[in-house]
Design a protein around this motif. Structure first.
Motif, PDB file in Angstrom:
ATOM      1  N   GLY A   1       0.801  -1.213   0.000  1.00 44.46           N
ATOM      2  CA  GLY A   1       0.000   0.000   0.000  1.00 44.46           C
ATOM      3  C   GLY A   1       0.834   1.263   0.000  1.00 44.46           C
ATOM      4  O   GLY A   1       0.511   2.240   0.697  1.00 44.46           O
ATOM      5  N   PHE A   2       1.932   1.268  -0.751  1.00 37.49           N
ATOM      6  CA  PHE A   2       2.762   2.459  -0.821  1.00 37.49           C
ATOM      7  C   PHE A   2       1.970   3.639  -1.390  1.00 37.49           C
ATOM      8  O   PHE A   2       1.175   3.485  -2.319  1.00 37.49           O
ATOM      9  N   SER A   3       2.205   4.806  -0.853  1.00 42.00           N
ATOM     10  CA  SER A   3       1.619   6.027  -1.405  1.00 42.00           C
ATOM     11  C   SER A   3       2.361   6.381  -2.697  1.00 42.00           C
ATOM     12  O   SER A   3       3.434   5.836  -2.996  1.00 42.00           O
ATOM     13  N   ASP A   4       1.801   7.303  -3.470  1.00 44.52           N
ATOM     14  CA  ASP A   4       2.466   7.732  -4.712  1.00 44.52           C
ATOM     15  C   ASP A   4       3.859   8.296  -4.410  1.00 44.52           C
ATOM     16  O   ASP A   4       4.814   8.060  -5.160  1.00 44.52           O
ATOM     17  N   GLU A   5       3.972   9.016  -3.315  1.00 45.44           N
ATOM     18  CA  GLU A   5       5.261   9.604  -2.941  1.00 45.44           C
ATOM     19  C   GLU A   5       6.284   8.509  -2.611  1.00 45.44           C
ATOM     20  O   GLU A   5       7.460   8.596  -2.984  1.00 45.44           O
ATOM     21  N   GLN A   6       5.820   7.463  -1.923  1.00 45.48           N
ATOM     22  CA  GLN A   6       6.722   6.366  -1.571  1.00 45.48           C
ATOM     23  C   GLN A   6       7.136   5.575  -2.815  1.00 45.48           C
ATOM     24  O   GLN A   6       8.284   5.134  -2.925  1.00 45.48           O
ATOM     25  N   LYS A   7       6.214   5.422  -3.749  1.00 44.90           N
ATOM     26  CA  LYS A   7       6.551   4.746  -4.998  1.00 44.90           C
ATOM     27  C   LYS A   7       7.604   5.541  -5.770  1.00 44.90           C
ATOM     28  O   LYS A   7       8.533   4.965  -6.354  1.00 44.90           O
ATOM     29  N   LYS A   8       7.456   6.850  -5.756  1.00 46.79           N
ATOM     30  CA  LYS A   8       8.445   7.700  -6.440  1.00 46.79           C
ATOM     31  C   LYS A   8       9.816   7.569  -5.767  1.00 46.79           C
ATOM     32  O   LYS A   8      10.861   7.635  -6.429  1.00 46.79           O
TER      33      LYS A   8
ATOM     34  N   PHE B   1       4.762  -2.708  -8.929  1.00 48.43           N
ATOM     35  CA  PHE B   1       5.366  -2.250 -10.182  1.00 48.43           C
ATOM     36  C   PHE B   1       4.498  -2.566 -11.398  1.00 48.43           C
ATOM     37  O   PHE B   1       4.862  -2.218 -12.516  1.00 48.43           O
ATOM     38  N   GLU B   2       3.372  -3.188 -11.170  1.00 43.87           N
ATOM     39  CA  GLU B   2       2.513  -3.630 -12.273  1.00 43.87           C
ATOM     40  C   GLU B   2       1.836  -2.439 -12.954  1.00 43.87           C
ATOM     41  O   GLU B   2       1.276  -1.560 -12.287  1.00 43.87           O
ATOM     42  N   ASP B   3       1.921  -2.432 -14.282  1.00 47.64           N
ATOM     43  CA  ASP B   3       1.261  -1.415 -15.113  1.00 47.64           C
ATOM     44  C   ASP B   3       1.663   0.009 -14.721  1.00 47.64           C
ATOM     45  O   ASP B   3       0.856   0.942 -14.796  1.00 47.64           O
ATOM     46  N   ARG B   4       2.917   0.166 -14.328  1.00 43.71           N
ATOM     47  CA  ARG B   4       3.407   1.500 -13.956  1.00 43.71           C
ATOM     48  C   ARG B   4       4.422   1.978 -14.987  1.00 43.71           C
ATOM     49  O   ARG B   4       5.222   1.195 -15.512  1.00 43.71           O
ATOM     50  N   GLU B   5       4.395   3.262 -15.234  1.00 51.85           N
ATOM     51  CA  GLU B   5       5.291   3.849 -16.223  1.00 51.85           C
ATOM     52  C   GLU B   5       6.749   3.608 -15.843  1.00 51.85           C
ATOM     53  O   GLU B   5       7.147   3.776 -14.693  1.00 51.85           O
ATOM     54  N   GLY B   6       7.523   3.186 -16.823  1.00 54.79           N
ATOM     55  CA  GLY B   6       8.939   2.923 -16.608  1.00 54.79           C
ATOM     56  C   GLY B   6       9.250   1.472 -16.318  1.00 54.79           C
ATOM     57  O   GLY B   6      10.403   1.048 -16.413  1.00 54.79           O
TER      58      GLY B   6
ATOM     59  N   ASN C   1      15.250  -4.024 -16.344  1.00 55.88           N
ATOM     60  CA  ASN C   1      16.251  -2.961 -16.250  1.00 55.88           C
ATOM     61  C   ASN C   1      15.558  -1.606 -16.350  1.00 55.88           C
ATOM     62  O   ASN C   1      14.909  -1.302 -17.351  1.00 55.88           O
ATOM     63  N   VAL C   2      15.698  -0.822 -15.309  1.00 57.23           N
ATOM     64  CA  VAL C   2      15.026   0.472 -15.227  1.00 57.23           C
ATOM     65  C   VAL C   2      16.072   1.528 -14.860  1.00 57.23           C
ATOM     66  O   VAL C   2      16.654   1.484 -13.774  1.00 57.23           O
ATOM     67  N   GLY C   3      16.312   2.464 -15.781  1.00 55.77           N
ATOM     68  CA  GLY C   3      17.357   3.449 -15.535  1.00 55.77           C
ATOM     69  C   GLY C   3      18.687   2.745 -15.346  1.00 55.77           C
ATOM     70  O   GLY C   3      19.068   1.863 -16.117  1.00 55.77           O
ATOM     71  N   ASN C   4      19.406   3.086 -14.289  1.00 60.82           N
ATOM     72  CA  ASN C   4      20.674   2.435 -13.978  1.00 60.82           C
ATOM     73  C   ASN C   4      20.526   1.245 -13.038  1.00 60.82           C
ATOM     74  O   ASN C   4      21.517   0.614 -12.671  1.00 60.82           O
ATOM     75  N   GLY C   5      19.289   0.955 -12.647  1.00 62.13           N
ATOM     76  CA  GLY C   5      19.056  -0.142 -11.713  1.00 62.13           C
ATOM     77  C   GLY C   5      18.178  -1.218 -12.308  1.00 62.13           C
ATOM     78  O   GLY C   5      17.980  -1.296 -13.527  1.00 62.13           O
ATOM     79  N   LYS C   6      17.630  -2.023 -11.456  1.00 62.92           N
ATOM     80  CA  LYS C   6      16.802  -3.135 -11.947  1.00 62.92           C
ATOM     81  C   LYS C   6      15.853  -3.614 -10.860  1.00 62.92           C
ATOM     82  O   LYS C   6      16.096  -3.443  -9.656  1.00 62.92           O
ATOM     83  N   VAL C   7      14.761  -4.245 -11.324  1.00 61.10           N
ATOM     84  CA  VAL C   7      13.817  -4.916 -10.439  1.00 61.10           C
ATOM     85  C   VAL C   7      13.786  -6.380 -10.843  1.00 61.10           C
ATOM     86  O   VAL C   7      13.619  -6.705 -12.024  1.00 61.10           O
ATOM     87  N   ILE C   8      13.961  -7.252  -9.871  1.00 64.51           N
ATOM     88  CA  ILE C   8      13.864  -8.693 -10.113  1.00 64.51           C
ATOM     89  C   ILE C   8      12.491  -9.151  -9.637  1.00 64.51           C
ATOM     90  O   ILE C   8      12.182  -9.056  -8.446  1.00 64.51           O
ATOM     91  N   TYR C   9      11.675  -9.611 -10.581  1.00 68.58           N
ATOM     92  CA  TYR C   9      10.325 -10.063 -10.263  1.00 68.58           C
ATOM     93  C   TYR C   9      10.369 -11.566  -9.984  1.00 68.58           C
ATOM     94  O   TYR C   9      10.771 -12.363 -10.833  1.00 68.58           O
TER      95      TYR C   9
END
Length: 833
Positions: free
Chosen positions: A649-656, A678-683, A799-807
């Protein structure tokens, strides 16, 4: 003269033993308030001090240094001969070499209470059951105990119980609050159900990942009881549950075990009928998954049974849906009646129990039932941990000492094929005392009599460990040896580098040690030969040139990597076929700085699996922060964020905030439901469908199903829902073997799927491990879901920017026993950069 001796005997007896006190006499608030753990121990201590019908044994300590206690209850004569009784009992089933004629056979009954810490009716009733067994005026129990030894463990989970009991005491006032909205019915995160590491000990009997289980099972196998009762609680609105169990019964459950279940149901129901207590049997709690407190004893020859009293969330007292008040005393009364019935029926059935129990083990040794009689696990570094598991379960194994050609079932291809046994392959022959347990743990396809199962339906160890394996129907005549002789790695006075294979959990633990000692480490990205030595992908390289400031380089490194007996010292960095140690094939690994989120919204058991893995398996430091304090954290102080299963339940600010962390080079490992952040989110590239056509087709099928469902009856709705359900099944995956996430896993990966969540192959991300078309699966998967899973991703790197998310759609750390999953998670943590 006889009267004088009788008087002296009574006088001496009274001098030595006072009358044992009942729980309510010893504990003023018994049945009204939860008892502290030290008070429980004190109560049992006074029983031991005041009765010669009970003996005490401490069998270990928990993570928080609380005692693990067992009590032996029988006649004074039996207790004097306890060790001879134990040895004779084991001798009769082929587990001890000699037998004493000085003592008669006894029926061994084990009562286990409070494996779940917040099920306090269990531990509270343990005191009352023990009292009734030793109570001088209880003629029934005194008669039963002539032929029975009861082993009573009042609390299998002292840490979890203490966490719950201390909390309930903290928030309790003088008055009870039976209204369901009061805070004493709303246990805070993580709750007391699990142990210190938030592991569910009730699902750990076979895997024995936790210290409490390991210590208890060591004692269990020293006794091998004929009857085992596992005492629990469930939601407070539920009536009492006692055997017989529900379907599915595993096909290895013996007729005498089924018969005892039926008889105990008949006996207990009469006692509950007399009291007017509500109950049910034959529903919900099955006998299938092998790591419960009822099934595990069954697969070890005992009659294993679960007992469930409504009580979770009840606090001291609660008003149930039917308007009745449920108190702690009610919970004690119900359990006491049911558990004394176990001892009573064990006494009544003692001759048949003894006969059937011994026949069970004789059949195991001479005529095992199952389809396969021998299992061959090809030589692998992962077999080190597998043999540890076999030894903990007292399953006999050996190693091949010759070469032999055979044909048999090949697990990884799911078909029969020819193969060659080679020296050091692991051999498990079924014709041994624990034949049933062996077959249950290794059988590739467990036969389900009912798809509506309470737990996972597949767990075969060759898939869990990711080692090439075969099963043979016949008994195998082959020369074997008890262990593999491992020669010490050759010592080099001036080593150029050290190579540590990346092939089991020890590899990850060694890397953890190297990182913590500021030793720079590289990892091979392709296979390379140095003379006859093959450097495998993922292999760790510790170069002297990277560690010029390390004093006494050779000795320092060897001390840190000693547990990896297969390490090799290299005299040169020059490769046979290209790929010298100074080349681009060996990127430098950065020591991760890890943050793990916990608290409300995070699955407590899934957090616990991450915590235990980091703290105990690889011994790597982490920072743990509760979600409610996430805003205080500077994420840029970390390199890796682990999100266990949960609904954050992260807020928009926390997601940013997380977006900024990733874009600047951070790594997120998201497991299960956490990936939805991270589902259906820009980037990000995580979406259910990669194309509009896939989305349209899925919507069309759903609408067609909804139209068809209009004509279906209500009665079959639960069964129909199973078509989209998976309680826990093994699913074949293909993988990109060039990606660091797959290093060391083998040629393919079998994932344990415990959720219906699925995503079609992602567009714009690396689908590293995924389910192919026409995949093999083991265990129950609903027919609709089985089709949907084709070409869905199990593990992906975005791969997102210089980092990454492992799903991680599937949880590789599930209950800690999926050994290949432990290595996969290590890859994500250390190797994926």
């Amino acid at each position: 003269m006889n009267r004088i001796y009788s008087f002296l005997f009574l006088f001496i007896g009274c001098f030595c033993f006072s009358q044992p006190k009942s729980p309510s006499e010893f504990l003023p608030n018994y049945g009204k308030q939860v008892t502290y753990y030290h008070q429980v121990e004190a109560y049992f201590q006074q029983l031991v001090q005041n009765s010669d019908w009970i003996q005490y044994q401490k069998y270990g300590e928990t993570n928080q240094e609380r005692n693990l206690n067992a009590y032996y209850i029988s006649t004074p004569e039996n207790l004097k001969n306890l060790e001879e009784i134990r040895k004779n009992h084991l001798n009769a089933i082929g587990l001890y070499p000699t037998k004493s004629t000085a003592v008669k056979d006894k029926t061994i009954v084990w009562l286990s209470f409070n494996v779940h810490g917040n099920e306090i009716g269990a531990i509270e009733s343990a005191m009352n059951v023990a009292y009734e067994l030793v109570k001088p005026t209880n003629k029934d129990t005194k008669n039963w105990l002539q032929d029975i030894v009861v082993i009573l463990d009042p609390c299998l989970n002292p840490d979890g119980f203490s966490r719950y009991a201390n909390w309930l005491r903290d928030i309790s006032g003088k008055k009870t609050h039976p209204g369901t909205t009061d805070r004493e019915h709303m246990e805070p995160w993580p709750g007391g159900r699990q142990n210190h590491y938030v592991y569910d000990l009730n699902r750990d009997w076979a895997w024995q990942t936790q210290i409490e289980t390991q210590l208890r099972m060591d004692l269990y196998h020293q006794w091998m009881p004929m009857v085992h009762a596992d005492v629990h609680e469930m939601g407070y609105n539920e009536p009492y549950f006692f055997p017989p169990a529900a379907e599915p019964y595993h096909e290895q459950i013996a007729p005498f075990q089924r018969d005892f279940h039926k008889k105990i149901g008949e006996l207990t129901s009469k006692k509950f009928d007399k009291e007017g207590w509500m109950y049910y049997s034959g529903e919900r709690f099955d006998l299938f998954y092998p790591s419960y407190g009822d099934t595990y004893p069954c697969y070890n020859g005992a009659v294993g049974m679960t007992y469930e009293q409504g009580g979770i969330g009840a606090g001291r007292a609660v008003v149930m849906k039917n308007g009745e008040l449920l108190t702690i005393q009610d919970r004690i009364n119900h359990h006491t009646k049911a558990l004394l019935s176990v001892v009573e029926l064990s006494f009544v059935q003692k001759e048949s129990l003894t006969k059937e129990f011994r026949a069970y083990f004789k059949e195991n040794r001479t005529k095992p039932k199952g389809k396969y009689q021998t299992y061959i696990i090809k030589n692998s570094a992962k077999n080190l941990e597998l043999t540890n598991l076999l030894n903990r379960n007292r399953i006999e194994s050996s190693f091949a000492d010759e070469t032999k050609k055979l044909s048999g079932y090949h697990y990884q291809s799911n078909k029969d094929k020819g193969f060659t046994i080679e020296p050091n392959d692991l051999i498990i022959k079924v014709d041994q005392p624990r034949a049933v347990l062996t077959q249950v743990l290794f059988e590739p396809n467990q036969k389900l009599t009912d798809s509506l199962s309470y737990d996972i339906t597949a767990w075969s160890l060759p898939f869990a460990y990711g080692v090439e394996s075969y099963a043979v129907k016949g008994s195998l005549a082959i020369k074997t040896k008890s262990k593999i002789e491992v020669s010490a790695p050759s010592k080099i006075e001036m080593a150029y580098a050290y190579y540590i294979p990346w092939n089991n959990r020890n590899s990850a633990r060694v890397l953890s040690l190297l990182h913590q000692n500021n030793i720079k480490v590289r990892s091979a990205r392709k296979e390379v030969y140095f003379g006859d030595l093959k450097i495998e992908k993922g292999g760790l390289i510790v170069n002297k040139g990277d560690n010029q400031k390390v004093i006494n380089f050779e000795q320092t490194v060897v001390n840190l990597i000693a547990e990896k007996y297969d390490y090799v010292a290299l005299e040169s960095g020059f490769a046979k076929n290209g790929g010298d140690l100074g080349g681009e094939n060996y990127p430098l690994l950065k020591a991760p700085k890890v943050l793990v989120l916990s608290g409300s919204g995070v699955s407590n058991i899934d957090f616990g699996q991450v915590w235990f893995f980091m703290d105990q398996i690889i011994e790597y430091p982490i920072s743990t922060v509760e979600v409610q304090y996430f805003n205080r954290v500077n994420l840029l102080e970390y390199t890796t964020l682990i999100l266990a299963e949960g609904y954050y339940g992260f807020s928009d600010e926390q997601k940013k905030k997380i977006d900024d962390f990733v874009s600047k080079g951070g790594k997120v490992i998201a497991i299960g439901g956490a990936i939805t952040q991270f589902e259906d989110r820009e980037g990000y590239h995580l979406t259910k469908f990669a194309t509009e056509d896939e989305k349209t087709e899925a919507k069309k099928l759903q609408e067609e199903a909804e139209l068809s469902d209009r004509f279906l009856d209500y009665e079959g709705s639960e069964r129909r829902s199973l078509s989209g359900y998976v309680p826990g099944a093994i699913v074949e995956n293909v993988m990109d073997s060039t990606h660091p996430l797959t290093f060391g896993l083998g040629n393919n990966y079998f994932s344990l799927k415990t959720t219906e969540s699925n995503f079609k192959l992602l567009k714009g991300a690396q689908n590293v491990i995924y389910v192919p078309k026409k995949y093999h699966s083991f265990g129950f998967i609903g027919n609709k879901l089985k089709i949907q899973l084709e070409e869905t991703v199990s593990y992906a790197v975005d791969n997102v920017g210089n980092g990454k998310v492992i799903y991680m759609i599937d949880n590789p750390l599930f209950r800690g026993f999926w050994e290949n999953g432990n290595l996969l998670f290590s890859n994500a943590l250390f190797l994926v950069d």
